[in-house]
Scaffold this motif. Sequence first.
Motif, PDB file in Angstrom:
ATOM      1  N   LEU A   3       0.917  -1.349   0.006  1.00  0.00           N
ATOM      2  CA  LEU A   3       0.046  -0.151  -0.152  1.00  0.00           C
ATOM      3  C   LEU A   3       1.036   1.086   0.062  1.00  0.00           C
ATOM      4  O   LEU A   3       1.858   1.365   0.742  1.00  0.00           O
ATOM      5  CB  LEU A   3      -0.964  -0.129   1.225  1.00  0.00           C
ATOM      6  N   ARG A   4       0.655   2.120  -0.970  1.00  0.00           N
ATOM      7  CA  ARG A   4       1.455   3.307  -1.013  1.00  0.00           C
ATOM      8  C   ARG A   4       0.656   4.772  -0.516  1.00  0.00           C
ATOM      9  O   ARG A   4      -0.385   4.696  -0.987  1.00  0.00           O
ATOM     10  CB  ARG A   4       1.704   3.733  -2.446  1.00  0.00           C
ATOM     11  N   VAL A   5       1.440   5.180   0.687  1.00  0.00           N
ATOM     12  CA  VAL A   5       0.697   6.230   1.409  1.00  0.00           C
ATOM     13  C   VAL A   5       1.679   7.529   1.211  1.00  0.00           C
ATOM     14  O   VAL A   5       2.528   7.519   1.398  1.00  0.00           O
ATOM     15  CB  VAL A   5       0.630   6.044   2.824  1.00  0.00           C
ATOM     16  N   ASN A  35       1.884   6.273  -8.160  1.00  0.00           N
ATOM     17  CA  ASN A  35       0.908   5.258  -7.957  1.00  0.00           C
ATOM     18  C   ASN A  35       0.352   5.320  -6.284  1.00  0.00           C
ATOM     19  O   ASN A  35       0.238   4.443  -5.640  1.00  0.00           O
ATOM     20  CB  ASN A  35       1.357   3.901  -8.059  1.00  0.00           C
ATOM     21  N   VAL A  36       0.325   6.585  -5.657  1.00  0.00           N
ATOM     22  CA  VAL A  36      -0.137   6.810  -4.488  1.00  0.00           C
ATOM     23  C   VAL A  36      -1.739   6.354  -4.364  1.00  0.00           C
ATOM     24  O   VAL A  36      -2.380   6.829  -5.225  1.00  0.00           O
ATOM     25  CB  VAL A  36      -0.014   8.360  -4.005  1.00  0.00           C
ATOM     26  N   LEU A  56       6.683   9.601   1.384  1.00  0.00           N
ATOM     27  CA  LEU A  56       5.774   8.535   0.742  1.00  0.00           C
ATOM     28  C   LEU A  56       6.360   7.113   1.810  1.00  0.00           C
ATOM     29  O   LEU A  56       7.556   6.669   1.798  1.00  0.00           O
ATOM     30  CB  LEU A  56       6.521   8.343  -0.645  1.00  0.00           C
ATOM     31  N   ILE A  57       5.162   6.447   2.085  1.00  0.00           N
ATOM     32  CA  ILE A  57       5.562   5.369   2.881  1.00  0.00           C
ATOM     33  C   ILE A  57       4.696   4.192   2.016  1.00  0.00           C
ATOM     34  O   ILE A  57       3.587   4.094   1.738  1.00  0.00           O
ATOM     35  CB  ILE A  57       4.616   5.387   4.149  1.00  0.00           C
ATOM     36  N   GLU A 109      10.322   6.880   2.019  1.00  0.00           N
ATOM     37  CA  GLU A 109      11.087   7.791   1.117  1.00  0.00           C
ATOM     38  C   GLU A 109      10.690   9.171   1.093  1.00  0.00           C
ATOM     39  O   GLU A 109       9.443   9.331   1.191  1.00  0.00           O
ATOM     40  CB  GLU A 109      10.788   7.107  -0.141  1.00  0.00           C
ATOM     41  N   LEU A 110      11.440  10.179   1.268  1.00  0.00           N
ATOM     42  CA  LEU A 110      11.303  11.475   1.075  1.00  0.00           C
ATOM     43  C   LEU A 110      11.153  12.085  -0.312  1.00  0.00           C
ATOM     44  O   LEU A 110      12.208  11.739  -1.092  1.00  0.00           O
ATOM     45  CB  LEU A 110      12.387  12.311   1.976  1.00  0.00           C
ATOM     46  N   ILE A 111      10.199  12.631  -0.564  1.00  0.00           N
ATOM     47  CA  ILE A 111      10.133  13.020  -1.999  1.00  0.00           C
ATOM     48  C   ILE A 111      10.159  14.743  -2.126  1.00  0.00           C
ATOM     49  O   ILE A 111       9.586  15.317  -1.416  1.00  0.00           O
ATOM     50  CB  ILE A 111       8.613  12.982  -2.610  1.00  0.00           C
ATOM     51  N   ASP A 112      11.425  15.280  -2.479  1.00  0.00           N
ATOM     52  CA  ASP A 112      11.699  16.644  -2.458  1.00  0.00           C
ATOM     53  C   ASP A 112      10.806  17.334  -3.181  1.00  0.00           C
ATOM     54  O   ASP A 112      10.425  17.123  -4.382  1.00  0.00           O
ATOM     55  CB  ASP A 112      13.172  16.717  -3.122  1.00  0.00           C
TER      56      ASP A 112
END
Length: 451
Positions: A43-45, A81-82, A309-310, A320-323
Amino acid sequence: MSDQPSLFDEEMLPQPSVPVSSARTERAPAKAKTGAEGSRQTLRVLHSSDWHLGRLLYGQKRYDEFAAFLDWMLAQIEHLNVEVLLIAGDLFDTTTPSNRAQALYYRFLHQVARSRCRHVVIIGGNHDSPSFLNAPSGLLKALDVHVVGAACDNPADEVVLLKAENGAPEAIICAVPYLRDRDIRQSEAGESLEDKDRKLVQGIREHYAQVCVAAEELRESLQVDVPLIGMGHLFAAGGKTLDGDGVRDLYVGSLAQVGVDAFPDCLDYVALGHLHVPQAVSGCEQIRYSGSPLAMGFGEAKQQKSLCLIEFEGRRPQLELIDIPRFQRLERIKGDQAQLSAALDKLAQEQTSIWLEVLYEGEQVAADLRDWLEQHTDGTQLTILRVRNNRVVERILARSGEEETLDDLEPMQVFERALELHQVPETQQDELKRLFGSVLQSMAEQDHRAE
């Protein structure tokens, strides 16, 4: 009324062209995996907070920046794909947002509802009006946008069950909004500030415990082992702030901060809002502030903003950190007149829009500094938002014999000095401070939209 257009006027909102991805770790988005029986394993959060839509920077409107950020984030939702978007409070900067700020908010939610993102979960922050956020919650729920603007009488009502496209449970969210003083503590005559702090922290702990118990009972009744995700809008102990970032004290006259142990161990990730600096809490990577998406002051001008992004594999989160790209450049320059002139000339040569804070540190007073700066930047893309002439400030303070200005003091500090000036007995001061703090708290938490 030019800045108060209709909520449904999409022409007023810019359609900027923004980069699709600025992730710190480049990777192709993966599709959700399914198990042997079709049950979802990943699951993408996406975790964001503290948008402060409608906020001004020294009088400068920032709607173009907000629109650019929201369009960029919508592109990220598609590209990465969140599946679930969490917004941890302070969507607006005031409890009475302008029509234009509201239009940005509703336009974004409408676009997300048309994307591949299945769910949006929103909690209220200390800047938000609970009644304003909750008013359209029934309508928004039809779009799978779940809103919890204020603490609920029944903690179970803050538990949100998210379901996959096939109807199977895929996550449970403990959507705990900003907890106002009256939600978690009963004021008592004669209590000290230490008592108030202790009761506030205890009230927050108990509230999270009750919500998580309800969430665990729901998970057990469903007989599924899905992620349990917490949300909150509060000040966690050890959190970092910056000067001028606009972060308010949550409880006036109190230093109440909660430790990581306030969040029950059953939570697999905790998405926090309120602090504008992206950070983990006390080294716990699964308990994080996403931070504000835009710099809220010149002190944040050099700070890299990000989204969280988890990706869950089962109940195990991978972060993951999205700049976030910079949509409006801010610069702080300082020095004497010659140094300022050189800095302005250098910035002007870049031929890009830059908003400036200027700190004059020359030996001469330079009373006409503002006029000189305006003439120097005329015809350029430089916009001066704030000028601080330290020499004038020092001279004024020297005349008054003081080392500070009223702007340097908090309301409680002013009240304390008034008590000293009027020689109020120390035996009465604690009670008067408590009462004054209650008045400040009531003013800070007043919901101007409530009836």
